[in-house]
Enzyme design. Structure first.
Site, short mmCIF file in Angstrom:
data_model
loop_
_atom_site.label_atom_id
_atom_site.label_comp_id
_atom_site.label_asym_id
_atom_site.label_seq_id
_atom_site.Cartn_x
_atom_site.Cartn_y
_atom_site.Cartn_z
N HIS A 87 -1.65 -1.41 3.10
CA HIS A 87 -1.03 -2.11 1.85
C HIS A 87 -0.74 -3.63 2.15
O HIS A 87 -0.85 -4.50 1.17
CB HIS A 87 0.44 -1.31 1.60
CG HIS A 87 0.24 -0.10 1.27
ND1 HIS A 87 1.21 0.93 1.67
CD2 HIS A 87 -0.80 0.81 0.92
CE1 HIS A 87 0.81 1.95 1.16
NE2 HIS A 87 -0.45 2.07 0.84
N HIS A 250 -2.88 3.16 -7.31
CA HIS A 250 -2.33 3.18 -5.90
C HIS A 250 -3.69 3.32 -4.84
O HIS A 250 -3.95 2.76 -4.23
CB HIS A 250 -1.23 4.09 -5.39
CG HIS A 250 -1.13 3.99 -4.11
ND1 HIS A 250 -0.16 2.80 -3.32
CD2 HIS A 250 -1.35 4.45 -2.89
CE1 HIS A 250 -0.24 2.74 -2.14
NE2 HIS A 250 -1.09 3.69 -1.67
N ASP A 254 -5.43 0.92 -2.39
CA ASP A 254 -5.94 1.46 -0.90
C ASP A 254 -7.20 0.65 -0.67
O ASP A 254 -7.91 0.51 0.38
CB ASP A 254 -5.99 2.80 -0.74
CG ASP A 254 -4.31 3.47 -0.71
OD1 ASP A 254 -3.40 2.35 -0.09
OD2 ASP A 254 -4.27 4.73 -0.67
N HIS A 277 -8.89 6.65 2.51
CA HIS A 277 -9.20 5.79 3.67
C HIS A 277 -10.43 6.12 4.72
O HIS A 277 -11.18 5.23 4.91
CB HIS A 277 -8.02 5.93 4.45
CG HIS A 277 -6.71 5.48 3.91
ND1 HIS A 277 -6.85 4.25 3.09
CD2 HIS A 277 -5.59 5.96 3.65
CE1 HIS A 277 -5.39 4.17 2.58
NE2 HIS A 277 -4.72 5.16 2.81
#
Ligand SMILES: [Zn+2]
Length: 319
Positions: A87, A250, A254, A277
């Site tokens: 973040h 969000h 990422d 991720h």
């Protein structure tokens, strides 16, 4: 200067002054201090463990743990790690900051409110300044795609050439039978669109995951103050959502943070379905493993691509 978009005219940018905050780590539950510091042109983004006196470059090939967050780990030294970097990386990348030191006095970046907004606030308070060197960018020349799983539920992510300079991203997520459902978002990522659409979107989790995560020692610092928690069709946070599509926003935040680990702004088009991720990191590794898939662009002047991924990051040269 407009973040990813500043590909032709950009100069390397850093912070005007140091600035810091204190919070807790989402997974460790430990209190952590974070300080963003200006850095010389060509430094890139470096994470510094001030308690250990060790530096970890914010590079995709230093990522060795993508279990629910993106963590940098020093090769051969697993104790030298810094977790949940995505973040603050998103905030730095979204604001077009090329050079900065991110000091943390423990193993994890504080989660703050679960979004990039608190880091954006720090950057805005400190101010930014252009360094004298031109910004190099990475142009994607052919489509690179990575997948996880098989069949209709498979997750995938790809980078493809973009017709116009800059970074465009399109992402879909799918959490059937929950308040999340299927959400899609497509946008040209510029500093303005990052600030307006992505920065304040919070991380999220499913209520049933919270118990599981805690039993394996993760999410110790997690609460409704720093994550959206979804229980079936309900959002448990008393204040509800910040945006109806906060979840996909969000996930795109990422993506911006994870792809910021390329080491320079990308001139590319990102697409993904259920990517997270691990896939984002796999995607950068696949891109840089193929020397014909990308090239450096220096202030509009083409320079040859390095022969190997290991040399992907070179010091920029003055014009
Ligand atoms: Zn996140």
């Amino acid at each position: 200067m407009d973040g990813f978009l500043a590909v032709e005219t950009g100069r390397r940018t850093t912070l005007k002054a140091p600035i810091g905050c204190v919070g807790i780590g989402l997974h460790s539950g430990l209190r952590a201090s974070l300080t963003l510091r200006p850095a010389a042109a060509g430094t890139g983004i470096i994470f510094r463990r001030t308690d250990l006196g060790m530096d970890l470059p914010a590079r995709y090939d230093w990522v060795n743990d993508t279990r629910l967050c993106t963590a940098l780990i020093m090769p051969g030294r697993p104790e030298v790690r810094i977790g949940t970097i995505e973040h603050v990386m998103a905030a730095l990348t979204g604001c077009g900051i090329d050079d900065a030191i991110v000091e943390v006095d423990g193993p994890e970046v504080p989660i703050m409110d679960g979004s990039a907004a608190p880091f954006l606030f720090l950057i805005d308070c400190a101010g930014t300044v252009d360094n004298l060197l031109p910004r190099s960018t990475i142009e994607v020349l052919k489509t690179v795609r990575v997948t996880e799983g098989e069949g209709p539920g498979a997750a995938w992510a790809e980078l493809a050439p973009n017709a116009t300079p800059g970074f465009e991203a399109k992402l879909a997520i799918d959490f059937p039978n929950t308040a999340i459902g299927r959400q899609e978002l497509s946008l040209r990522v510029t500093e303005n669109s990052f600030r307006a659409l992505l920065a304040d979107a919070r991380t999220f989790t499913l209520a049933e995951e919270v118990t599981k995560l805690r039993s394996i020692g993760l999410a110790q610092g997690g609460s409704l103050a720093n994550a959206v928690v979804v229980d079936g069709p309900m959002v448990l946070n008393p204040g509800g959502l910040r945006h109806v599509d906060e979840f996909v926003r969000h996930k795109l935040l990422d993506v911006v943070g994870d792809l910021g680990l390329a080491g320079a702004p990308l001139h590319a088009r990102f697409s993904g379905e259920r990517s997270g991720h691990a896939l984002n990191n796999k995607l950068l590794r696949a891109l840089f493993a193929d020397a014909t898939a990308w090239r450096w662009v220096d202030g509009g002047v083409e320079v040859p691509a390095p022969a190997t991924a290991a040399s992907a990051r070179r010091e920029p040269v003055a014009a």
